[in-house]
Motif scaffolding. Structure first.
Motif, mmCIF file in Angstrom:
data_model
loop_
_atom_site.group_PDB
_atom_site.id
_atom_site.type_symbol
_atom_site.label_atom_id
_atom_site.label_comp_id
_atom_site.label_asym_id
_atom_site.label_seq_id
_atom_site.Cartn_x
_atom_site.Cartn_y
_atom_site.Cartn_z
ATOM 1 N N MET A 271 63.207 99.055 21.618
ATOM 2 C CA MET A 271 63.926 99.837 20.590
ATOM 3 C C MET A 271 63.636 98.959 19.590
ATOM 4 S SD MET A 271 66.899 102.062 22.313
ATOM 5 C CE MET A 271 67.582 102.315 20.581
ATOM 6 N N LEU A 272 64.484 97.529 19.694
ATOM 7 C CA LEU A 272 64.468 96.612 18.589
ATOM 8 C C LEU A 272 63.138 96.217 18.038
ATOM 9 C CD1 LEU A 272 67.147 93.995 19.812
ATOM 10 C CD2 LEU A 272 66.944 95.365 17.785
ATOM 11 N N LEU A 273 62.073 96.064 19.136
ATOM 12 C CA LEU A 273 60.512 95.695 18.616
ATOM 13 C C LEU A 273 60.067 96.806 17.837
ATOM 14 C CD1 LEU A 273 58.613 93.480 18.818
ATOM 15 C CD2 LEU A 273 57.718 94.627 20.971
ATOM 16 N N ASP A 274 60.227 97.908 18.132
ATOM 17 C CA ASP A 274 59.373 99.166 17.244
ATOM 18 C C ASP A 274 60.116 98.788 15.761
ATOM 19 O OD1 ASP A 274 58.150 99.827 19.401
ATOM 20 O OD2 ASP A 274 59.453 101.453 19.962
ATOM 21 N N THR A 275 61.522 98.557 15.687
ATOM 22 C CA THR A 275 62.036 98.518 14.495
ATOM 23 C C THR A 275 61.639 97.308 13.700
ATOM 24 O OG1 THR A 275 64.170 99.696 15.017
ATOM 25 C CG2 THR A 275 64.404 98.445 13.201
ATOM 26 N N VAL A 276 61.360 96.203 14.308
ATOM 27 C CA VAL A 276 60.996 94.966 13.558
ATOM 28 C C VAL A 276 59.219 95.176 13.299
ATOM 29 C CG1 VAL A 276 60.425 92.658 14.026
ATOM 30 C CG2 VAL A 276 62.566 93.478 14.970
ATOM 31 N N ARG A 277 58.618 95.741 13.979
ATOM 32 C CA ARG A 277 57.360 95.792 13.819
ATOM 33 C C ARG A 277 57.248 97.012 12.482
ATOM 34 N NH1 ARG A 277 55.040 96.287 20.000
ATOM 35 N NH2 ARG A 277 54.455 93.940 20.021
ATOM 36 N N ASP A 278 58.051 97.977 12.582
ATOM 37 C CA ASP A 278 58.060 98.717 11.260
ATOM 38 C C ASP A 278 58.651 98.035 9.912
ATOM 39 O OD1 ASP A 278 57.985 101.079 9.814
ATOM 40 O OD2 ASP A 278 60.258 101.687 10.511
ATOM 41 N N GLY A 279 59.482 97.198 10.284
ATOM 42 C CA GLY A 279 59.795 96.464 9.054
ATOM 43 C C GLY A 279 58.709 95.407 8.418
ATOM 44 N N ILE A 280 58.076 95.157 9.398
ATOM 45 C CA ILE A 280 56.797 94.028 9.089
ATOM 46 C C ILE A 280 55.844 94.874 8.362
ATOM 47 C CG2 ILE A 280 54.959 92.785 9.996
ATOM 48 C CD1 ILE A 280 56.615 92.010 12.289
ATOM 49 N N ALA A 281 55.545 95.959 8.796
ATOM 50 C CA ALA A 281 54.354 96.957 8.156
ATOM 51 C C ALA A 281 55.089 97.403 6.810
ATOM 52 C CB ALA A 281 54.277 98.255 8.990
ATOM 53 N N ARG A 282 56.431 97.327 6.398
ATOM 54 C CA ARG A 282 56.784 97.786 5.202
ATOM 55 C C ARG A 282 57.271 96.642 4.441
ATOM 56 N NH1 ARG A 282 60.755 103.305 6.035
ATOM 57 N NH2 ARG A 282 60.011 103.895 8.152
ATOM 58 N N GLY A 283 57.117 95.275 4.989
ATOM 59 C CA GLY A 283 57.162 94.327 4.043
ATOM 60 C C GLY A 283 58.651 93.855 4.176
ATOM 61 N N VAL A 284 59.682 94.131 5.120
ATOM 62 C CA VAL A 284 60.910 93.966 5.209
ATOM 63 C C VAL A 284 60.973 92.780 5.884
ATOM 64 C CG1 VAL A 284 63.262 94.735 5.886
ATOM 65 C CG2 VAL A 284 61.511 96.379 4.849
ATOM 66 N N PHE A 285 60.287 92.684 6.841
ATOM 67 C CA PHE A 285 60.440 91.398 7.893
ATOM 68 C C PHE A 285 59.370 90.876 7.851
ATOM 69 C CE2 PHE A 285 63.372 94.212 10.543
ATOM 70 C CZ PHE A 285 64.470 94.270 9.795
ATOM 71 N N THR A 286 59.376 89.271 8.128
ATOM 72 C CA THR A 286 58.070 88.552 7.938
ATOM 73 C C THR A 286 57.641 87.708 9.120
ATOM 74 O OG1 THR A 286 59.420 86.594 6.976
ATOM 75 C CG2 THR A 286 58.524 88.034 5.410
ATOM 76 N N THR A 287 58.432 87.824 10.268
ATOM 77 C CA THR A 287 58.052 86.853 11.348
ATOM 78 C C THR A 287 56.504 87.227 11.830
ATOM 79 O OG1 THR A 287 58.528 86.446 13.841
ATOM 80 C CG2 THR A 287 58.929 88.687 13.114
ATOM 81 N N PRO A 288 55.896 86.349 12.250
ATOM 82 C CA PRO A 288 54.523 86.540 12.774
ATOM 83 C C PRO A 288 54.473 86.728 14.096
ATOM 84 C CG PRO A 288 54.900 83.944 12.343
ATOM 85 C CD PRO A 288 56.119 85.042 11.774
ATOM 86 N N ILE A 289 55.570 86.611 15.022
ATOM 87 C CA ILE A 289 55.806 86.690 16.316
ATOM 88 C C ILE A 289 56.863 87.699 16.514
ATOM 89 C CG2 ILE A 289 54.586 84.646 17.087
ATOM 90 C CD1 ILE A 289 57.142 83.161 16.820
ATOM 91 N N PRO A 290 56.720 88.995 16.274
ATOM 92 C CA PRO A 290 57.664 89.951 16.586
ATOM 93 C C PRO A 290 58.169 89.924 17.825
ATOM 94 C CG PRO A 290 55.765 91.158 16.218
ATOM 95 C CD PRO A 290 55.621 89.563 15.816
ATOM 96 N N ASP B 227 58.290 87.782 20.479
ATOM 97 C CA ASP B 227 59.137 86.528 20.693
ATOM 98 C C ASP B 227 60.472 86.470 19.862
ATOM 99 O OD1 ASP B 227 57.064 84.244 22.151
ATOM 100 O OD2 ASP B 227 55.967 85.663 20.633
ATOM 101 N N ALA B 228 60.415 86.904 18.759
ATOM 102 C CA ALA B 228 61.712 87.064 17.860
ATOM 103 C C ALA B 228 62.709 88.023 18.334
ATOM 104 C CB ALA B 228 61.457 87.365 16.273
ATOM 105 N N VAL B 229 62.270 89.140 18.801
ATOM 106 C CA VAL B 229 63.016 90.124 19.622
ATOM 107 C C VAL B 229 63.779 89.641 20.631
ATOM 108 C CG1 VAL B 229 63.269 92.366 20.778
ATOM 109 C CG2 VAL B 229 62.320 92.209 18.405
ATOM 110 N N ARG B 230 62.987 88.847 21.562
ATOM 111 C CA ARG B 230 63.461 88.302 22.876
ATOM 112 C C ARG B 230 64.776 87.357 22.524
ATOM 113 N NH1 ARG B 230 58.207 89.205 24.835
ATOM 114 N NH2 ARG B 230 57.656 87.018 24.102
ATOM 115 N N ALA B 231 64.384 86.302 21.382
ATOM 116 C CA ALA B 231 65.303 85.364 21.164
ATOM 117 C C ALA B 231 66.504 86.090 20.299
ATOM 118 C CB ALA B 231 64.637 84.559 19.870
ATOM 119 N N VAL B 232 66.482 87.178 19.699
ATOM 120 C CA VAL B 232 67.492 87.793 19.486
ATOM 121 C C VAL B 232 68.443 88.409 20.292
ATOM 122 C CG1 VAL B 232 68.265 89.935 18.088
ATOM 123 C CG2 VAL B 232 66.660 88.411 16.776
ATOM 124 N N LEU B 233 67.652 88.760 21.375
ATOM 125 C CA LEU B 233 68.489 89.741 22.560
ATOM 126 C C LEU B 233 68.964 88.289 23.187
ATOM 127 C CD1 LEU B 233 66.183 92.326 23.819
ATOM 128 C CD2 LEU B 233 68.381 92.542 22.839
#
Length: 222
Positions: free
Chosen positions: A144-163, A165-171
């Motif tokens: 659920m979180l990963l889909d949201t982050v990838r959506d944010g990357i596609a829209r230019g909201v988030f910039t992490t190149p490793i979504p 890994d970033a989501v796992r770190a957040v959790l």
């Protein structure tokens, strides 16, 4: 009990609202015993003594100690999933408010339901079938979180190149709140959640600011 992680149970009144923990007395005392002594350090006889029932009476409700742990862990992850879904639905389709709401909901759960959330450390004690069912639910939360982050990357909201890994770190960071948070500490659960939202936004590549726009308040004694 359904094994489909996409099927929500009855949602709480509001995902930020927490009342007293409502568990069957056997489950409540099992949770307390597991947290105090660990799964392997706790016997069914110990739990029965805490509840004030005989061992056969306990077995009437739950087949064995493994059933108690599995029931507690699944109830916990389903609750946080329901709250996370509710937060996402309330936020709408934009990835930034969705991400903020989901992270806030997870941290609030870890703070308000520490006894249940801390049991995640006992995942190693689950038997294979129970572990697979629990991991599927936990993975669903991660996706659920990963889909949201990838959506944010596609829209230019988030910039992490490793979504991923970033989501796992957040959790991991959010789940860690159950290990150290105390309601008697210098920060409220809501303040801890807001700080973790800020930290999580940095992890996924967004210059996050506090919702209030104010400077982060230092805990008392610092």
């Amino acid at each position: 009990m359904t094994t489909d992680p996409s099927q929500a149970t009855a949602p709480p009144q509001h995902w930020r609202a927490y009342g007293p923990l409502e568990l069957h007395p056997i489950l409540l005392h099992a949770m307390q015993a597991f947290n105090e002594h660990g799964y392997h350090g706790t016997s069914v006889r110990d739990i029965a003594a805490r509840v004030g029932v005989t061992v056969p009476a306990l077995y009437y409700h739950y087949a064995n100690k493994q059933a108690l742990l599995s029931t507690l862990l699944e109830a916990s992850v389903k609750d946080v999933l329901d709250r996370c879904r509710a937060a996402a639905a309330e936020a709408g389709d934009e990835p930034l408010p969705r991400f903020r709401g989901m992270v806030e909901s997870i941290v609030l759960y870890m703070a308000h339901r520490r006894g249940l959330a801390f049991l995640d450390t006992e995942i190693r004690s689950l038997e294979p079938e129970n572990r697979a069912r629990y991991v599927a639910l936990r993975d669903y939360l991660e996706h659920m979180l990963l889909d949201t982050v990838r959506d944010g990357i596609a829209r230019g909201v988030f910039t992490t190149p490793i979504p991923a890994d970033a989501v796992r770190a957040v959790l991991i960071m959010c789940q860690g709140v159950a290990n150290w948070y105390s309601p008697d500490g210098p920060l409220t659960a809501e303040e801890v959640a807001e700080r973790h939202v800020l930290l999580s936004l940095g992890t996924v590549g967004h210059p996050g600011v506090l919702r209030s726009g104010e400077v982060v308040r230092q805990p008392r004694g610092h």
